[in-house]
Design an enzyme around this catalytic site. Structure first.
Site, PDB file in Angstrom:
ATOM      1  N   ASP A  60      46.660 -37.729 -18.825  1.00 45.40           N
ATOM      2  CA  ASP A  60      46.413 -37.751 -17.382  1.00 45.40           C
ATOM      3  C   ASP A  60      45.821 -36.411 -16.981  1.00 45.40           C
ATOM      4  OD1 ASP A  60      46.478 -37.737 -14.641  1.00 45.40           O
ATOM      5  OD2 ASP A  60      48.619 -38.191 -14.456  1.00 45.40           O
ATOM      6  N   ARG A 145      28.630 -41.008   0.480  1.00 46.93           N
ATOM      7  CA  ARG A 145      29.256 -40.400  -0.700  1.00 46.93           C
ATOM      8  C   ARG A 145      29.640 -38.954  -0.382  1.00 46.93           C
ATOM      9  NH1 ARG A 145      29.930 -44.768  -1.931  1.00 46.93           N
ATOM     10  NH2 ARG A 145      29.160 -45.968  -3.695  1.00 46.93           N
ATOM     11  N   TYR A 148      32.652 -37.553  -2.589  1.00 48.20           N
ATOM     12  CA  TYR A 148      32.214 -37.649  -3.987  1.00 48.20           C
ATOM     13  C   TYR A 148      31.128 -36.623  -4.312  1.00 48.20           C
ATOM     14  CZ  TYR A 148      30.425 -39.817  -8.273  1.00 48.20           C
ATOM     15  OH  TYR A 148      30.023 -40.063  -9.563  1.00 48.20           O
ATOM     16  N   LYS A 152      31.143 -33.434  -6.935  1.00 46.70           N
ATOM     17  CA  LYS A 152      30.240 -33.407  -8.091  1.00 46.70           C
ATOM     18  C   LYS A 152      29.310 -32.194  -8.040  1.00 46.70           C
ATOM     19  CE  LYS A 152      31.735 -37.108 -10.308  1.00 46.70           C
ATOM     20  NZ  LYS A 152      32.480 -36.955 -11.584  1.00 46.70           N
ATOM     21  N   PRO A 184      32.922 -50.832 -15.063  1.00 48.15           N
ATOM     22  CA  PRO A 184      33.890 -51.626 -14.289  1.00 48.15           C
ATOM     23  C   PRO A 184      34.057 -51.121 -12.856  1.00 48.15           C
ATOM     24  CG  PRO A 184      34.707 -51.286 -16.506  1.00 48.15           C
ATOM     25  CD  PRO A 184      33.460 -50.456 -16.386  1.00 48.15           C
ATOM     26  N   SER A 185      34.145 -49.808 -12.652  1.00 47.72           N
ATOM     27  CA  SER A 185      34.355 -49.331 -11.280  1.00 47.72           C
ATOM     28  C   SER A 185      33.103 -49.520 -10.429  1.00 47.72           C
ATOM     29  CB  SER A 185      34.813 -47.868 -11.252  1.00 47.72           C
ATOM     30  OG  SER A 185      33.745 -46.996 -11.487  1.00 47.72           O
ATOM     31  N   ARG A 189      32.690 -51.361  -6.795  1.00 47.99           N
ATOM     32  CA  ARG A 189      31.979 -50.841  -5.613  1.00 47.99           C
ATOM     33  C   ARG A 189      30.973 -51.860  -5.084  1.00 47.99           C
ATOM     34  NH1 ARG A 189      32.674 -46.316  -8.818  1.00 47.99           N
ATOM     35  NH2 ARG A 189      30.608 -46.270  -9.759  1.00 47.99           N
ATOM     36  N   ARG A 210      17.759 -48.391  -4.859  1.00 51.09           N
ATOM     37  CA  ARG A 210      17.608 -46.942  -4.881  1.00 51.09           C
ATOM     38  C   ARG A 210      17.266 -46.416  -6.278  1.00 51.09           C
ATOM     39  NH1 ARG A 210      23.959 -44.974  -3.991  1.00 51.09           N
ATOM     40  NH2 ARG A 210      24.514 -45.145  -6.171  1.00 51.09           N
TER      41      ARG A 210
HETATM   42  P1  NAD Z   1      35.100 -46.065 -14.424  1.00 55.99           P
HETATM   43  O1  NAD Z   1      35.129 -45.440 -13.068  1.00 55.99           O
HETATM   44  O2  NAD Z   1      34.899 -47.540 -14.480  1.00 55.99           O
HETATM   45  O3  NAD Z   1      36.424 -45.717 -15.224  1.00 55.99           O
HETATM   46  C1  NAD Z   1      37.131 -44.540 -14.933  1.00 55.99           C
HETATM   47  C2  NAD Z   1      38.258 -44.350 -15.934  1.00 55.99           C
HETATM   48  O4  NAD Z   1      38.966 -43.164 -15.525  1.00 55.99           O
HETATM   49  C3  NAD Z   1      39.282 -45.479 -15.963  1.00 55.99           C
HETATM   50  O5  NAD Z   1      39.472 -45.935 -17.290  1.00 55.99           O
HETATM   51  C4  NAD Z   1      40.547 -44.813 -15.409  1.00 55.99           C
HETATM   52  O6  NAD Z   1      41.751 -45.313 -15.957  1.00 55.99           O
HETATM   53  C5  NAD Z   1      40.323 -43.354 -15.805  1.00 55.99           C
HETATM   54  N1  NAD Z   1      41.156 -42.417 -15.024  1.00 55.99           N
HETATM   55  C6  NAD Z   1      41.463 -42.482 -13.707  1.00 55.99           C
HETATM   56  N2  NAD Z   1      42.316 -41.496 -13.370  1.00 55.99           N
HETATM   57  C7  NAD Z   1      42.539 -40.783 -14.508  1.00 55.99           C
HETATM   58  C8  NAD Z   1      43.352 -39.649 -14.808  1.00 55.99           C
HETATM   59  N3  NAD Z   1      44.106 -39.066 -13.868  1.00 55.99           N
HETATM   60  N4  NAD Z   1      43.346 -39.165 -16.077  1.00 55.99           N
HETATM   61  C9  NAD Z   1      42.599 -39.766 -17.035  1.00 55.99           C
HETATM   62  N5  NAD Z   1      41.825 -40.839 -16.811  1.00 55.99           N
HETATM   63  C10 NAD Z   1      41.805 -41.352 -15.568  1.00 55.99           C
HETATM   64  O7  NAD Z   1      34.003 -45.326 -15.333  1.00 55.99           O
HETATM   65  P2  NAD Z   1      32.525 -44.824 -14.961  1.00 55.99           P
HETATM   66  O8  NAD Z   1      31.969 -45.560 -13.785  1.00 55.99           O
HETATM   67  O9  NAD Z   1      31.782 -44.807 -16.238  1.00 55.99           O
HETATM   68  O10 NAD Z   1      32.758 -43.321 -14.444  1.00 55.99           O
HETATM   69  C11 NAD Z   1      33.103 -42.268 -15.333  1.00 55.99           C
HETATM   70  C12 NAD Z   1      32.632 -40.947 -14.745  1.00 55.99           C
HETATM   71  O11 NAD Z   1      31.227 -40.989 -14.548  1.00 55.99           O
HETATM   72  C13 NAD Z   1      33.239 -40.582 -13.389  1.00 55.99           C
HETATM   73  O12 NAD Z   1      33.481 -39.187 -13.330  1.00 55.99           O
HETATM   74  C14 NAD Z   1      32.139 -40.960 -12.423  1.00 55.99           C
HETATM   75  O13 NAD Z   1      32.198 -40.244 -11.210  1.00 55.99           O
HETATM   76  C15 NAD Z   1      30.914 -40.585 -13.232  1.00 55.99           C
HETATM   77  N6  NAD Z   1      29.686 -41.241 -12.792  1.00 55.99           N
HETATM   78  C16 NAD Z   1      29.627 -42.605 -12.729  1.00 55.99           C
HETATM   79  C17 NAD Z   1      28.462 -43.206 -12.290  1.00 55.99           C
HETATM   80  C18 NAD Z   1      28.351 -44.715 -12.165  1.00 55.99           C
HETATM   81  O14 NAD Z   1      27.448 -45.189 -11.483  1.00 55.99           O
HETATM   82  N7  NAD Z   1      29.201 -45.472 -12.799  1.00 55.99           N
HETATM   83  C19 NAD Z   1      27.360 -42.426 -11.926  1.00 55.99           C
HETATM   84  C20 NAD Z   1      27.451 -41.047 -12.023  1.00 55.99           C
HETATM   85  C21 NAD Z   1      28.620 -40.455 -12.467  1.00 55.99           C
END
Ligand code: NAD
Length: 251
Positions: A60, A145, A148, A152, A184-185, A189, A210
């Site tokens: 965590d 955002r 967020y 970032k 998945p996330s 959204r 976009r």
């Molecule tokens: P996701 O959001 O679907 O999954 C996130 C994972 O983080 C989950 O498995 C969750 O259990 C885990 N998590 C949550 N809280 C946690 C904690 N306290 N400790 C450890 N793990 C924890 O995955 P994603 O969309 O690939 O996003 C991953 C990263 O990439 C994030 O930082 C996100 O902001 C960044 N990101 C995502 C996108 C996008 O469009 N998906 C774009 C740019 C950046």
């Protein structure tokens, strides 16, 4: 390929999305991967991929204890700080609680992991730290955002600071700035926006509109950049936000 042979790589948030794809891609390149998450159910499915060189355990990133135990166990040469959460809304929608949660998960988590991992990297004479930022940061603003994008952008400042302090000691620290990536996330959204707009198709169209390529990224496309930054091929780059956004911010 074996571009990461001999390297130990710890990945946070490896249960799904970009973290998972990166853990698999690094294992395929010969790294000994420590795939971690708080969601053990999601994380355990990584075993289906049948890589002998992936170890999974709960970590965590919001807990000092959990982070220091995980770092001692993994002793990573490569640290991929992937955990993060996306809040929706403008500055007027932002609550103090959401702000604190996002800064803790998206930014302070990296203070925890880097503070724990860096001494070992210095002792072993090198390391590569990869921090998850986003194109939505100091690179560009994205609508709704506010929290967020602010977190970032902070990740980019944190990255540059670590890079400059340790550049002469064999440590590299880079940020990655993806555009929209299928995960998945992200589907959550799209569903949430779909409820607002009354149609999931419309929501999907808005997200895709976009992206000038007319599509979002796959997690594997982002994982390829993570592998590069983890490997010695990227030995001459440190302190940079590496933008990988299908042309979103490059217009
Ligand atoms: P996701 O959001 O679907 O999954 C996130 C994972 O983080 C989950 O498995 C969750 O259990 C885990 N998590 C949550 N809280 C946690 C904690 N306290 N400790 C450890 N793990 C924890 O995955 P994603 O969309 O690939 O996003 C991953 C990263 O990439 C994030 O930082 C996100 O902001 C960044 N990101 C995502 C996108 C996008 O469009 N998906 C774009 C740019 C950046």
């Amino acid at each position: 390929g074996q571009r990461l042979e001999g390297k130990r790589a710890l990945v946070t948030a490896a249960g799904q999305g970009i973290g998972r794809a990166s853990a698999l891609a690094m294992a395929a390149e010969g790294a000994e991967v420590f795939a971690t998450d708080i969601n053990m159910e999601a994380l355990s499915t990584i075993r289906e991929a049948n890589h002998e060189n992936i170890e999974i355990f709960e970590l965590d990133v919001r807990s000092d204890e959990s982070v220091s135990a995980g770092i001692s166990r993994a002793q990573p040469d490569v640290l991929f700080n992937c955990a993060g959460f996306v809040h929706h809304g403008t500055v007027l929608d932002a609550t103090d609680d959401d702000w604190d949660f996002a800064f803790d998960l998206n930014v302070r988590s990296m203070l925890r992991t880097i503070r724990a991992a860096l001494p070992g990297m210095l002792e072993r004479g090198g390391g590569s730290i990869i921090n998850m930022s986003s194109a939505c940061s100091s690179v560009i603003g994205a609508p709704n955002r506010f929290i967020y994008g602010t977190t970032k952008a902070a990740v980019i400042g944190l990255t540059k600071s670590v890079a400059v302090d340790y550049v002469a000691k064999g440590i590299r620290c880079n940020a990655i700035c993806p555009g929209t990536v299928e995960s998945p996330s992200w589907h959550d959204r799209v569903d949430a926006l779909g409820e607002q707009l009354g149609s999931k198709d419309k929501a999907m169209e808005q997200f895709v509109a976009r992206q000038p390529m007319g599509r979002v990224a796959t997690a594997e496309e982002i994982a390829a950049l993570v592998v590069y930054l983890a490997s010695d091929e990227s030995a001459f780059t440190t302190g940079h936000p590496h933008i990988i956004d299908g042309g979103w911010s490059g217009q």
